[in-house]
Design a protein around this motif. Structure first.
Motif, short mmCIF file in Angstrom:
data_model
loop_
_atom_site.label_atom_id
_atom_site.label_comp_id
_atom_site.label_asym_id
_atom_site.label_seq_id
_atom_site.Cartn_x
_atom_site.Cartn_y
_atom_site.Cartn_z
N UNK A 137 -4.73 0.71 -18.25
CA UNK A 137 -4.19 1.05 -19.58
C UNK A 137 -3.59 2.45 -19.65
N UNK A 138 -4.22 3.41 -18.98
CA UNK A 138 -3.72 4.79 -19.04
C UNK A 138 -2.39 4.97 -18.29
N UNK A 139 -2.05 4.02 -17.40
CA UNK A 139 -0.80 4.11 -16.65
C UNK A 139 0.42 3.75 -17.49
N UNK A 140 0.24 2.92 -18.51
CA UNK A 140 1.39 2.36 -19.22
C UNK A 140 1.44 2.77 -20.69
N UNK A 141 0.73 3.84 -21.04
CA UNK A 141 0.63 4.25 -22.43
C UNK A 141 1.82 5.08 -22.89
N UNK A 142 2.58 5.70 -21.97
CA UNK A 142 3.71 6.54 -22.34
C UNK A 142 4.71 6.61 -21.19
N UNK A 143 5.96 7.03 -21.46
CA UNK A 143 6.95 7.17 -20.39
C UNK A 143 6.48 8.13 -19.29
N UNK A 144 5.93 9.28 -19.66
CA UNK A 144 5.48 10.23 -18.64
C UNK A 144 4.33 9.66 -17.82
N UNK A 145 3.42 8.95 -18.49
CA UNK A 145 2.27 8.37 -17.78
C UNK A 145 2.70 7.35 -16.74
N UNK A 146 3.69 6.54 -17.07
CA UNK A 146 4.06 5.47 -16.16
C UNK A 146 4.82 5.99 -14.94
N UNK A 147 5.67 7.01 -15.11
CA UNK A 147 6.36 7.55 -13.92
C UNK A 147 5.38 8.34 -13.06
N UNK A 148 4.40 8.98 -13.68
CA UNK A 148 3.37 9.66 -12.90
C UNK A 148 2.58 8.65 -12.08
N UNK A 149 2.26 7.51 -12.69
CA UNK A 149 1.50 6.47 -11.99
C UNK A 149 2.26 5.89 -10.81
N UNK A 150 3.60 5.81 -10.91
CA UNK A 150 4.40 5.29 -9.79
C UNK A 150 4.07 6.06 -8.52
N UNK A 151 4.07 7.38 -8.61
CA UNK A 151 3.90 8.21 -7.42
C UNK A 151 2.45 8.32 -6.99
N UNK A 152 1.54 8.26 -7.95
CA UNK A 152 0.12 8.21 -7.58
C UNK A 152 -0.19 6.91 -6.84
N UNK A 153 0.45 5.83 -7.27
CA UNK A 153 0.15 4.50 -6.70
C UNK A 153 0.56 4.37 -5.24
N UNK A 154 1.61 5.09 -4.83
CA UNK A 154 2.06 4.97 -3.44
C UNK A 154 1.54 6.10 -2.56
N UNK A 155 0.72 7.00 -3.12
CA UNK A 155 0.17 8.11 -2.35
C UNK A 155 -1.18 7.74 -1.77
N UNK A 156 -1.45 8.27 -0.57
CA UNK A 156 -2.72 8.00 0.06
C UNK A 156 -2.64 8.11 1.57
N UNK A 157 -3.77 7.99 2.24
CA UNK A 157 -3.81 8.08 3.70
C UNK A 157 -3.33 6.79 4.36
N UNK A 158 -3.09 6.81 5.67
CA UNK A 158 -2.70 5.58 6.37
C UNK A 158 -3.80 4.53 6.28
N UNK A 159 -3.37 3.28 6.40
CA UNK A 159 -4.34 2.19 6.39
C UNK A 159 -3.91 1.08 5.46
N UNK A 160 -4.66 -0.02 5.39
CA UNK A 160 -4.34 -1.11 4.47
C UNK A 160 -4.19 -0.58 3.06
N UNK A 161 -3.20 -1.09 2.34
CA UNK A 161 -2.85 -0.51 1.06
C UNK A 161 -2.77 -1.58 0.00
N UNK A 162 -3.38 -1.29 -1.16
CA UNK A 162 -3.35 -2.22 -2.28
C UNK A 162 -2.16 -1.90 -3.18
N UNK A 163 -1.20 -2.82 -3.25
CA UNK A 163 0.03 -2.59 -3.99
C UNK A 163 -0.07 -3.00 -5.45
N UNK A 164 -1.20 -3.50 -5.90
CA UNK A 164 -1.30 -4.04 -7.26
C UNK A 164 -0.98 -3.00 -8.33
N UNK A 165 -1.48 -1.78 -8.16
CA UNK A 165 -1.23 -0.77 -9.18
C UNK A 165 0.27 -0.49 -9.30
#
Length: 206
Positions: free
Chosen positions: A64-92
């Motif tokens: 819910x916090x990802x889609x509450x505002x324009x700024x929140x959703x673009x921030x979530x885009x980059x948080x969602x694809x960030x992380x260490x190597x390994x199997x990755x969950x694309x659902x977010x």
């Protein structure tokens, strides 16, 4: 070219782009062109008359916090694809976009006559394998939102790289078009302009 080989080629090219290697962008464009097809009558009917509830049934449930505002959703885009190597969950990541949302790159530098544009699902398939072997660390910086009613343009910058040290960071410029269905924001399209030099970034976004 077989589907599997085509996606593998895009994945390599997208990883190269993220590292600032422009030579493979022509291959990305070729692969993007090969993805084009005419929608069926059923698909067109669904797109013309979908409600927010119907759209939500076609994608993973968002935070819910990802889609509450324009700024929140673009921030979530980059948080969602960030992380260490390994199997990755694309659902977010997938949950942020309209089912037929688009992702693209408008050249490697301002004015370059090369464009890559793929459906979100195609882009995920293209970069899935490469993403599992690379560290990604992206942070949204300056954000400018232009909103009228249920539509919004968001122009913003973000840092990107394979580490967290400032010396390892580069800057990217992005434009996202968003729509609001009365309950949540959706990303209709997202496009970026490569990794510009620092002096090419508008002063208000530094």
């Amino acid at each position: 070219m077989k589907q599997k080989s085509r996606f593998a080629m895009i994945a390599v090219a997208m990883l190269a782009i993220s590292c600032g290697i422009p030579a493979l962008r022509a291959e990305v464009q070729k692969a993007a062109n090969n993805q084009e097809r005419a929608p069926s009558e059923e698909e067109l009917e669904r797109k013309l008359h979908s409600t927010g509830t119907e759209l939500a049934q076609r994608i993973p449930k968002p935070r819910p916090e990802d889609v509450v505002s324009p700024k929140a959703i673009v921030t979530a885009i980059h948080e969602a694809i960030s992380g260490p190597p390994g199997p990755f969950n694309w659902d977010r990541f997938r949950s942020l976009f309209l089912p037929d949302g688009m992702i693209g790159e408008a050249g490697g530098k301002p004015g370059e006559e090369k464009v890559m544009y793929l459906r979100v699902s195609e882009w995920i398939d293209a970069v899935r394998k490469a993403r599992e072997t690379a560290t990604v660390h992206e942070v949204v910086q300056k954000v400018k939102v232009e909103q009228f009613g249920s539509i919004a343009n968001v122009f913003y910058t973000h840092t990107l790289g394979e580490g967290t040290e400032e010396s390892e960071r580069r800057i990217g410029t992005n434009l996202s078009q968003l729509v609001f269905d009365g309950k949540r924001w959706w990303v209709a399209s997202m496009v970026w302009n490569g990794t510009p030099q620092a002096d090419q970034v508008p002063p208000e976004f530094k």
